[in-house]
Design a protein around this motif. Structure first.
Motif, PDB file in Angstrom:
ATOM      1  N   VAL A 104      26.025-128.687 -25.631  1.00 51.35           N
ATOM      2  CA  VAL A 104      26.732-127.490 -25.197  1.00 51.35           C
ATOM      3  C   VAL A 104      28.222-127.789 -25.182  1.00 51.35           C
ATOM      4  O   VAL A 104      28.711-128.617 -24.425  1.00 51.35           O
ATOM      5  CB  VAL A 104      26.228-126.998 -23.827  1.00 51.35           C
ATOM      6  N   SER A 105      28.915-127.119 -26.080  1.00 54.47           N
ATOM      7  CA  SER A 105      30.346-127.290 -26.257  1.00 54.47           C
ATOM      8  C   SER A 105      31.044-126.041 -25.721  1.00 54.47           C
ATOM      9  O   SER A 105      30.582-125.424 -24.760  1.00 54.47           O
ATOM     10  CB  SER A 105      30.651-127.535 -27.748  1.00 54.47           C
ATOM     11  N   SER A 106      32.127-125.675 -26.371  1.00 54.77           N
ATOM     12  CA  SER A 106      32.899-124.506 -25.964  1.00 54.77           C
ATOM     13  C   SER A 106      33.810-124.106 -27.111  1.00 54.77           C
ATOM     14  O   SER A 106      34.234-124.964 -27.898  1.00 54.77           O
ATOM     15  CB  SER A 106      33.747-124.850 -24.737  1.00 54.77           C
ATOM     16  N   GLY A 107      34.100-122.836 -27.179  1.00 56.44           N
ATOM     17  CA  GLY A 107      35.069-122.374 -28.171  1.00 56.44           C
ATOM     18  C   GLY A 107      36.433-123.016 -28.000  1.00 56.44           C
ATOM     19  O   GLY A 107      37.199-123.115 -28.957  1.00 56.44           O
ATOM     20  N   VAL A 108      36.745-123.520 -26.788  1.00 62.46           N
ATOM     21  CA  VAL A 108      38.036-124.190 -26.601  1.00 62.46           C
ATOM     22  C   VAL A 108      38.067-125.530 -27.324  1.00 62.46           C
ATOM     23  O   VAL A 108      39.132-126.110 -27.490  1.00 62.46           O
ATOM     24  CB  VAL A 108      38.441-124.376 -25.118  1.00 62.46           C
ATOM     25  N   GLY A 109      36.916-126.002 -27.790  1.00 60.05           N
ATOM     26  CA  GLY A 109      36.868-127.220 -28.583  1.00 60.05           C
ATOM     27  C   GLY A 109      37.182-126.985 -30.045  1.00 60.05           C
ATOM     28  O   GLY A 109      37.243-127.924 -30.832  1.00 60.05           O
ATOM     29  N   SER A 110      37.413-125.732 -30.427  1.00 55.73           N
ATOM     30  CA  SER A 110      37.770-125.377 -31.799  1.00 55.73           C
ATOM     31  C   SER A 110      39.286-125.458 -31.981  1.00 55.73           C
ATOM     32  O   SER A 110      40.032-124.706 -31.348  1.00 55.73           O
ATOM     33  CB  SER A 110      37.301-123.952 -32.108  1.00 55.73           C
ATOM     34  N   LEU A 111      39.718-126.355 -32.843  1.00 53.79           N
ATOM     35  CA  LEU A 111      41.157-126.442 -33.135  1.00 53.79           C
ATOM     36  C   LEU A 111      41.651-125.141 -33.761  1.00 53.79           C
ATOM     37  O   LEU A 111      42.781-124.716 -33.512  1.00 53.79           O
ATOM     38  CB  LEU A 111      41.441-127.628 -34.053  1.00 53.79           C
ATOM     39  N   PRO A 123      39.497-128.977 -22.972  1.00 57.91           N
ATOM     40  CA  PRO A 123      39.529-128.719 -24.417  1.00 57.91           C
ATOM     41  C   PRO A 123      39.439-129.997 -25.255  1.00 57.91           C
ATOM     42  O   PRO A 123      38.714-130.028 -26.258  1.00 57.91           O
ATOM     43  CB  PRO A 123      40.875-128.010 -24.635  1.00 57.91           C
ATOM     44  N   LEU A 124      40.145-131.041 -24.858  1.00 57.97           N
ATOM     45  CA  LEU A 124      40.069-132.303 -25.605  1.00 57.97           C
ATOM     46  C   LEU A 124      38.666-132.867 -25.585  1.00 57.97           C
ATOM     47  O   LEU A 124      38.156-133.347 -26.602  1.00 57.97           O
ATOM     48  CB  LEU A 124      41.028-133.344 -25.022  1.00 57.97           C
ATOM     49  N   SER A 125      38.015-132.809 -24.430  1.00 61.37           N
ATOM     50  CA  SER A 125      36.669-133.371 -24.332  1.00 61.37           C
ATOM     51  C   SER A 125      35.681-132.599 -25.194  1.00 61.37           C
ATOM     52  O   SER A 125      34.773-133.192 -25.787  1.00 61.37           O
ATOM     53  CB  SER A 125      36.203-133.406 -22.875  1.00 61.37           C
ATOM     54  N   LYS A 126      35.837-131.296 -25.298  1.00 63.81           N
ATOM     55  CA  LYS A 126      34.912-130.510 -26.119  1.00 63.81           C
ATOM     56  C   LYS A 126      35.180-130.720 -27.613  1.00 63.81           C
ATOM     57  O   LYS A 126      34.241-130.715 -28.416  1.00 63.81           O
ATOM     58  CB  LYS A 126      34.964-129.030 -25.729  1.00 63.81           C
ATOM     59  N   THR A 127      36.428-130.919 -27.988  1.00 65.89           N
ATOM     60  CA  THR A 127      36.716-131.263 -29.391  1.00 65.89           C
ATOM     61  C   THR A 127      36.108-132.623 -29.719  1.00 65.89           C
ATOM     62  O   THR A 127      35.497-132.799 -30.781  1.00 65.89           O
ATOM     63  CB  THR A 127      38.235-131.257 -29.650  1.00 65.89           C
ATOM     64  N   LEU A 159      33.528-133.975 -28.196  1.00 67.03           N
ATOM     65  CA  LEU A 159      32.081-133.763 -28.213  1.00 67.03           C
ATOM     66  C   LEU A 159      31.634-133.203 -29.558  1.00 67.03           C
ATOM     67  O   LEU A 159      30.616-133.623 -30.107  1.00 67.03           O
ATOM     68  CB  LEU A 159      31.664-132.824 -27.083  1.00 67.03           C
ATOM     69  N   ASN A 160      32.404-132.278 -30.101  1.00 71.41           N
ATOM     70  CA  ASN A 160      32.054-131.707 -31.409  1.00 71.41           C
ATOM     71  C   ASN A 160      32.036-132.792 -32.478  1.00 71.41           C
ATOM     72  O   ASN A 160      31.131-132.836 -33.312  1.00 71.41           O
ATOM     73  CB  ASN A 160      33.033-130.601 -31.792  1.00 71.41           C
ATOM     74  N   GLN A 161      33.013-133.668 -32.469  1.00 71.41           N
ATOM     75  CA  GLN A 161      33.060-134.747 -33.462  1.00 71.41           C
ATOM     76  C   GLN A 161      31.908-135.730 -33.255  1.00 71.41           C
ATOM     77  O   GLN A 161      31.286-136.179 -34.222  1.00 71.41           O
ATOM     78  CB  GLN A 161      34.405-135.463 -33.392  1.00 71.41           C
ATOM     79  N   LEU A 162      31.590-136.048 -32.001  1.00 73.57           N
ATOM     80  CA  LEU A 162      30.445-136.910 -31.721  1.00 73.57           C
ATOM     81  C   LEU A 162      29.169-136.271 -32.256  1.00 73.57           C
ATOM     82  O   LEU A 162      28.320-136.940 -32.860  1.00 73.57           O
ATOM     83  CB  LEU A 162      30.326-137.173 -30.213  1.00 73.57           C
ATOM     84  N   THR A 163      29.036-134.969 -32.064  1.00 75.15           N
ATOM     85  CA  THR A 163      27.866-134.243 -32.550  1.00 75.15           C
ATOM     86  C   THR A 163      27.757-134.329 -34.066  1.00 75.15           C
ATOM     87  O   THR A 163      26.668-134.555 -34.608  1.00 75.15           O
ATOM     88  CB  THR A 163      27.922-132.776 -32.091  1.00 75.15           C
ATOM     89  N   VAL A 164      28.860-134.165 -34.757  1.00 72.89           N
ATOM     90  CA  VAL A 164      28.861-134.278 -36.224  1.00 72.89           C
ATOM     91  C   VAL A 164      28.420-135.673 -36.651  1.00 72.89           C
ATOM     92  O   VAL A 164      27.636-135.832 -37.600  1.00 72.89           O
ATOM     93  CB  VAL A 164      30.260-133.937 -36.794  1.00 72.89           C
TER      94      VAL A 164
END
Length: 177
Positions: free
Chosen positions: A71-78, A98-102, A104-109
């Motif tokens: 579960v991320s957040s739209g604030v993780g979108s650059l 926001p930094l943590s969700k960005t 998290l997105n990279q970790l997920t990838v």
């Protein structure tokens, strides 16, 4: 006591939803954020996901259709953060959530890239701001329910075998990175 066959069938995990999260102080700009505060948010929102996911990977590998939803957040979108037409670009600058969700997105990838060969689909979900204790202090009203936010998580948790992995999704489809 279940039979040996029944016990073996219970020795797996079909879906992991990593949904723990902390925001850090709201409205605290990067220039005023102590490193310890950033570490605390990353410890929960990124390192915690890594630890839990790694701990249950053996169980996920035993599933016939394993799924991981972070579960991320739209604030993780650059893209959202830098698009002057998107409301998120108008949110106060912050060095924590926001930094943590960005990250998290990279970790997920990275998990998606590694685990696709095992049939494990891994995606981040952006459920939107839902009316919960987590969002109660935001400076605008939140009317979206937790059930509405959960819809994208459920969709990703129940993807078919040929479903996407390593994408970023909300109710409307893909979220730009």
């Amino acid at each position: 006591m279940p039979s040996r066959a029944a016990a073996a069938s219970l020795d797996r995990l079909d879906v992991l939803v990593n949904n723990a999260g902390v925001s850090g102080p709201l409205g605290e700009p990067p220039s005023g954020t102590p490193a310890a505060t950033l570490r605390e948010v990353f410890e929960t929102n990124v390192v915690g996901v890594l630890m839990v996911t790694n701990a249950v990977l053996p169980l996920l590998r035993r599933s016939p259709a394993p799924r991981v939803v972070n579960v991320s957040s739209g604030v993780g979108s650059l893209a959202h953060q830098t698009d002057p037409g998107h409301y998120m670009s108008g949110l106060p600058a912050s060095a924590t959530y926001p930094l943590s969700k960005t990250a998290l997105n990279q970790l997920t990838v990275q998990y998606a890239r590694e685990l696709r060969k095992d049939g494990i689909l891994v995606n981040p979900a952006a459920p939107g701001a839902c009316a919960t204790d987590f969002t109660k202090d935001l400076p605008f009203p939140i009317t979206r329910t937790a059930a509405q936010g959960a819809a994208v998580v459920i969709r990703l948790a129940t993807l078919p075998a040929d479903g996407p992995t390593g994408g970023f999704f909300d109710d409307d489809g893909r979220v730009p990175w």
